[in-house]
Design an enzyme around this catalytic site. Structure first.
Site, PDB file in Angstrom:
ATOM      1  N   CYS A  30      48.981 -59.942 -58.988  1.00 22.34           N
ATOM      2  CA  CYS A  30      48.299 -58.737 -58.509  1.00 22.34           C
ATOM      3  C   CYS A  30      47.797 -57.885 -59.684  1.00 22.34           C
ATOM      4  CB  CYS A  30      49.278 -57.952 -57.630  1.00 22.34           C
ATOM      5  SG  CYS A  30      48.790 -56.273 -57.239  1.00 22.34           S
ATOM      6  N   CYS A  33      48.880 -54.253 -59.627  1.00 22.50           N
ATOM      7  CA  CYS A  33      50.312 -54.185 -59.944  1.00 22.50           C
ATOM      8  C   CYS A  33      50.511 -54.184 -61.458  1.00 22.50           C
ATOM      9  CB  CYS A  33      51.067 -55.373 -59.345  1.00 22.50           C
ATOM     10  SG  CYS A  33      51.031 -55.452 -57.543  1.00 22.50           S
TER      11      CYS A  33
END
Length: 131
Positions: A30, A33
């Site tokens: 991600c 993230c």
């Protein structure tokens, strides 16, 4: 203090032994993230009195499901064993700091009363009003 890895095995102990826990739900693939990680780590260093935890949603799917994580990163805050915040999205440093400040200022007695009232309403309202 650095962050700790939160798993279904250490979750209960972590929550019961710490009054204020921030949880970052993330995954290695991600991009947002990975962008949020240094912001979160820096906050963990600044707020050494709080517990900062990370949940790898790939490895801990049960835990992510328990928090109904639909999008990552998701930040959750638990105070006194009560979930007081949960929202997806990578936060800028200033927003995260503001959020931590707001969570610190919460009147947890009031939060607990509101949670109990909501639970009673979900269970069919006050006692004595059933069919």
């Amino acid at each position: 203090m650095s962050t700790i890895e939160l798993t279904k095995e250490n979750f209960e102990e972590t929550i019961s032994e710490n009054d204020f826990v921030l949880i970052d739900f993330w995954a290695s693939w991600c991009g947002p993230c990975r962008s949020f990680a240094p912001v979160y780590e820096a906050a963990a260093e600044r707020h050494s009195d709080l517990t900062f935890a990370k949940v790898d949603t790939e490895a801990q799917q049960e835990l992510a499901a328990a928090f109904e994580v639909q999008s990552i990163p998701t930040l959750a805050i638990i105070r006194d064993r009560t979930l007081v915040f949960s929202q997806p999205g990578a936060l800028p440093e200033a927003t995260l700091e503001d959020l931590i400040g707001q969570a610190r200022q919460l009147d947890m007695a009031e939060v607990q009363r509101a949670a109990e009232a909501q639970a009673a309403q979900a269970d069919g309202g006050p006692e004595g009003t059933g069919a």
